[in-house]
Motif scaffolding. Structure first.
Motif, mmCIF file in Angstrom:
data_model
loop_
_atom_site.group_PDB
_atom_site.id
_atom_site.type_symbol
_atom_site.label_atom_id
_atom_site.label_comp_id
_atom_site.label_asym_id
_atom_site.label_seq_id
_atom_site.Cartn_x
_atom_site.Cartn_y
_atom_site.Cartn_z
ATOM 1 N N ILE A 21 21.929 58.903 55.898
ATOM 2 C CA ILE A 21 22.784 57.733 56.367
ATOM 3 C C ILE A 21 23.456 58.162 57.847
ATOM 4 O O ILE A 21 23.216 57.253 58.513
ATOM 5 C CB ILE A 21 24.885 58.895 56.203
ATOM 6 N N LEU A 119 32.986 56.596 57.450
ATOM 7 C CA LEU A 119 31.550 56.332 57.587
ATOM 8 C C LEU A 119 31.485 57.265 58.622
ATOM 9 O O LEU A 119 30.756 58.524 58.985
ATOM 10 C CB LEU A 119 31.407 54.781 58.782
ATOM 11 N N ASN A 230 23.608 50.383 56.502
ATOM 12 C CA ASN A 230 23.884 52.090 55.841
ATOM 13 C C ASN A 230 24.234 52.459 54.292
ATOM 14 O O ASN A 230 25.530 51.633 53.964
ATOM 15 C CB ASN A 230 24.722 52.624 56.974
ATOM 16 N N GLY A 232 26.014 54.487 53.902
ATOM 17 C CA GLY A 232 27.472 55.509 53.523
ATOM 18 C C GLY A 232 28.419 54.281 53.682
ATOM 19 O O GLY A 232 29.789 54.621 54.217
#
Ligand SMILES: *Cc1c(COP(=O)(O)O)cnc(C)c1O
Length: 494
Positions: A21, A119, A230, A232
């Motif tokens: 992440i 996030l 990402n 995340g």
């Protein structure tokens, strides 16, 4: 069971979730993928009694295995709170004979809020866990909605800076105003004279720029990404597919175990990839219907097995899907190649060199979970109008592409399973186009007046996200060329 993340191109190391992440993109230019997709640990019939937060925890804890229960629950509690205008977070509604999963009840009234609300917490927790004492710089390319959702999520978050690039002239007026009026002291926004693919390629190039990374490292900065590259972003998105299934069980629309299809308005392929992961983890899903606008590169790909971005880039009324290089498709390619980074890398190099690649017949079989449909502008507008006239329910242009695709799929396939349309934005975010679709022409040159008129028409209130920018000051007014993005980043970080 711990899940490890490796790169789709094979040379990005083996990382824990929190490390992946922080990094965003792997060092070899690939995307992080989980080394396994664990099966859900809950029974399907339990789902109907789980609220959004419980569902999110049950899903995310399977994939973000190096976060403690306390850490993850804390992130979830802080993300899915009163920022959303409904406690359901992601309500499932039935209008006429169609089901919509409304993902636009967050701060910026688009589905990007679902992942970008959490996030920043996942990332700051990751930084703490990994004892990183650098400032994280979030670099983001946006086709319109990620930008504001990321700005809102990271605004004044300690230890972070955020820089957003959007295609100047390629986003709606409301989208642009949402971004350029952002007040956070750690935020920077640049219009780019280019399209979304140019912005995304520019950001990827900065990520892979070793000299720049070194220079900024010495100044105490490390890059990360808020784009759907990402993990995340991706992992929290799996949760709402599971939640949708639970909602259908709860309302008696589905029996536990019955298959459901999802229709996803697609651009960068992040949202639909999360649905694919949900299926692989055990959610009873039949088809994933990939709905595109006139930039129908994915439709062609699912039909022919050839991905070819050498075509005209069309500006449409669904700008968040105006994309010819769908980044997250790389993850699917990697998986259907049998998790083979060498094969994937070959294809991605071909994409880089020639703008196209063709997958093998064997890989093509791996696409059987998907069904591609696209809608022209005319079909999109007609869908908004007809649904409104029939049911009084107003949908935005992106959702309309999916709603159209749902009808097409139903007619073409004869599949009697229920289809859930993923509703990705509030109609107020694209007020001009929605009004025009319903009434034939716009009522004013001023988008806010049009929003008032939409409110009268639909008898729904204007969301705060639109109200707040009506008279807000413009704070960010810089525009740059694609070739100047690197310098824009350097100049922002002193
Ligand atoms: C980002 C976005 C999409 C496309 O989602 P991807 O994950 O990029 O495929 C669709 N609709 C809206 C409103 C969006 O903001």
């Amino acid at each position: 069971m711990s899940v490890i993340y490796t790169s789709t191109r094979g040379n990005g190391g083996s990382l824990k979730a929190s490390e992946a992440i922080i990094k965003g993109l792997a060092d070899d230019g690939g995307l992080f993928v989980p080394d396994k997709l664990p099966e859900f640990g809950f029974g399907l019939d339990e789902l109907k009694d789980m609220d959004y937060k419980e569902t999110a925890y049950a899903v995310m804890s399977l994939l973000l295995t190096d976060y403690t229960e306390e850490e993850l629950r804390d992130c979830i509690n802080r993300a899915y709170d009163a920022k959303f205008d409904t406690g359901l977070i992601a309500p499932l509604v039935k209008k006429g004979d169609k089901y919509f999963l409304e993902l636009f009840h967050g701060k910026t009234i688009a589905f990007k809020d679902m992942a970008l609300s959490i996030l920043p917490y996942l990332l700051t927790t990751a930084i703490r866990k990994n004892r990183i004492n650098k400032k994280v710089v979030i670099l983001t390319a946006t086709s319109g909605d990620t930008g504001k959702a990321a700005l809102a999520g990271f605004s004044d978050v300690e230890g972070t800076e955020i820089i957003v690039f959007y295609p100047k002239g390629g986003v709606s007026r409301i989208q642009e105003l949402q971004m350029v009026t952002e007040k956070g002291r750690n935020t920077r926004v640049f219009g780019v004279n280019g399209n979304f693919d140019d912005c995304q390629s520019g950001v990827k190039a900065i990520f892979n720029d070793e000299a720049l990374k070194k220079e900024l490292d010495e100044k105490g900065y490390v890059f990360s990404s808020a784009n759907s590259i990402n993990i995340g972003r991706l992992v929290p998105q799996i949760a709402y597919y599971v939640y949708a299934y639970g909602s259908m069980l709860k309302s008696g629309e589905l029996e536990a175990g019955e298959k459901v299809n999802f229709v996803v308005p697609t651009g960068n392929f992040g949202n639909i990839l999360a649905a694919f992961y949900a299926k692989k983890m055990g959610l009873p899903v039949g088809k994933l219907i990939c709905a595109s606008n006139s930039n129908n590169v994915l439709y062609d790909f699912f039909k022919t097995g050839e991905y070819d971005k050498n075509r005209e880039f069309v500006l449409t009324a669904s700008p968040s899907m105006d994309i010819l290089i769908s980044s997250n498709l790389e993850r699917l390619i990697y998986h259907i190649a049998g998790n083979d980074p060498v094969k994937n890398r070959e294809l991605m190099e071909s994409l880089q060199r020639n703008g196209r690649y063709r997958i093998t017949e064997e890989m093509k079989e791996g696409l059987s979970d998907f069904y591609g449909v696209y809608a022209t502008e005319e079909q999109t507008f007609a869908e908004i109008r007809e649904l409104f006239n029939r049911t009084g329910y107003m949908i935005d242009t992106h959702t309309a592409v999916a709603s159209f695709a749902e009808s097409v799929y139903r007619n073409e396939s004869g599949d009697a399973s229920k289809n859930i349309i993923i509703s990705t934005a509030s109609p107020y975010k694209f007020a001009r186009s929605v009004y025009k679709a319903i009434k034939g022409e716009v009522s004013s040159e001023d988008d806010f007046v049009i929003a008032d008129d939409l409110s009268d028409l639909s008898k729904t209130g204007i969301p705060d996200a639109v109200r707040q920018i009506r008279n807000a000051d413009i704070i960010h007014n810089k525009v740059c060329e694609c070739s100047e993005m690197r310098e824009a980043v350097r100049g922002s970080l002193v």
